[in-house]
Enzyme design. Structure first.
Site, PDB file in Angstrom:
ATOM      1  CG  HIS A  73       2.336   7.591   8.252  1.00 35.40           C
ATOM      2  ND1 HIS A  73       3.406   7.693   7.384  1.00 35.40           N
ATOM      3  CD2 HIS A  73       1.468   8.570   7.879  1.00 35.40           C
ATOM      4  CE1 HIS A  73       3.200   8.681   6.546  1.00 35.40           C
ATOM      5  NE2 HIS A  73       2.032   9.231   6.818  1.00 35.40           N
TER       6      HIS A  73
ATOM      7  CG  HIS B 155      -1.615   9.976   6.667  1.00 32.50           C
ATOM      8  ND1 HIS B 155      -0.740  10.954   7.096  1.00 32.50           N
ATOM      9  CD2 HIS B 155      -2.678  10.035   7.516  1.00 32.50           C
ATOM     10  CE1 HIS B 155      -1.261  11.583   8.150  1.00 32.50           C
ATOM     11  NE2 HIS B 155      -2.430  11.039   8.416  1.00 32.50           N
TER      12      HIS B 155
ATOM     13  CG  ASP C 262       0.227  10.167   1.273  1.00 34.71           C
ATOM     14  OD1 ASP C 262      -0.430  10.013   2.310  1.00 34.71           O
ATOM     15  OD2 ASP C 262       1.329  10.747   1.260  1.00 34.71           O
ATOM     16  CG  HIS C 263       2.702   7.081   3.181  1.00 34.88           C
ATOM     17  ND1 HIS C 263       4.070   7.256   3.224  1.00 34.88           N
ATOM     18  CD2 HIS C 263       2.172   8.326   3.299  1.00 34.88           C
ATOM     19  CE1 HIS C 263       4.348   8.540   3.365  1.00 34.88           C
ATOM     20  NE2 HIS C 263       3.204   9.210   3.406  1.00 34.88           N
TER      21      HIS C 263
END
Length: 261
Positions: A69, A71, A73-74
């Site tokens: 997804h 966000h 942090d990914h």
């Protein structure tokens, strides 16, 4: 740390209340294969983690970089990893896609099967945490990568209004079809069976909704998300008030969708 010989996990050193121990990056591919798929390469600015991923890839080529997804942090390290490997970046949201050296790159699609590294990786569109969230089913390993849809500890948030509680509950019900699968989350530890974790999530969400119904009955249907969050959490939550307001807004919107408000 390896989960199996075909699935490796490396945890980025970005711990927080939202990321738990850090973001789990997965490398998918059998050791006798010449290529690997990287899932959720982690946040921007963590050079040590990017180096660890590249070191684990070794002499293999990176077929694709997948993000569960949008966000950061990914996705934050995705462009840097693409630049180093030439691999395309793909997510369900077209804005997350990066061509790398591959020309035009299509976004991930519901039901798509990616054949790489000796594995079949099936894309499940699982909205709720965000509208573009996906899980990745690997039947040969009886494993489901759940992204932030189901975490290894605690519960995930619904990033309302992009994610909705209505969609999230539908997603959790769908994931019960994979109850016997090993659960590999983007944050927190793995679980040998997905089903018990999802069941706890469902019970938690429905219990919270019952509490919202009680508060609406007591205080009236004109409760704002901010008022509901204060009644629900009364400053006891370690989560930022902005997030508790999002949670409350998602709960109220779900009750509206059911015709209860």
């Amino acid at each position: 740390m390896s989960t199996t010989t075909a699935i490796q996990v490396l945890t980025c050193d970005n711990p927080s209340p939202m990321t738990l121990e850090g973001t789990n990056t997965y490398l998918l591919g059998r050791p006798d294969q010449a290529e690997v798929v990287v899932v959720d390469p982690g946040p921007d600015g963590h050079k040590e983690h990017l180096h660890a991923v590249l070191e684990s890839v070794g002499d293999r080529s990176v077929a694709e970089i997948l993000v569960t997804h949008r966000h950061g942090d990914h996705t934050g390290a995705a462009k840097a990893l693409s630049a180093r490997t030439g691999a395309p970046v793909r997510g369900f949201d077209p804005d997350q896609c990066v061509a790398g050296g591959q020309g035009i790159v299509l976004p991930l699609a519901e039901g798509e099967k990616i054949l790489a590294g000796g594995l079949s990786i099936e894309v499940l569109h699982t909205p709720g945490h965000t509208g573009d969230s996906v899980c990745l089913w690997i039947p040969e390993e009886n494993a489901l990568l759940t992204g932030d849809t189901v975490l290894g500890r605690g519960t995930t948030m619904v990033d309302f209004p992009d994610g909705t509680l209505t969609e999230y509950l539908q997603t959790l019900e769908r994931l019960m079809d994979y109850a016997q699968a090993r659960m590999l989350p983007a944050h927190g530890p793995a679980h040998e069976q997905l089903g018990p974790v999802v069941q706890r999530y469902l019970e938690h969400r429905h219990s919270r909704l019952d509490r919202v119904r009680e508060l609406v009955a007591e205080h009236g249907q004109d409760l704002s998300p901010e008022q509901l969050a204060e009644l629900m959490y009364a400053g006891r939550s370690p989560i930022h008030p902005h997030i508790t307001h999002q949670i409350a807004a998602a709960q109220l919107e779900h009750l509206r969708s059911l015709g209860e408000l």
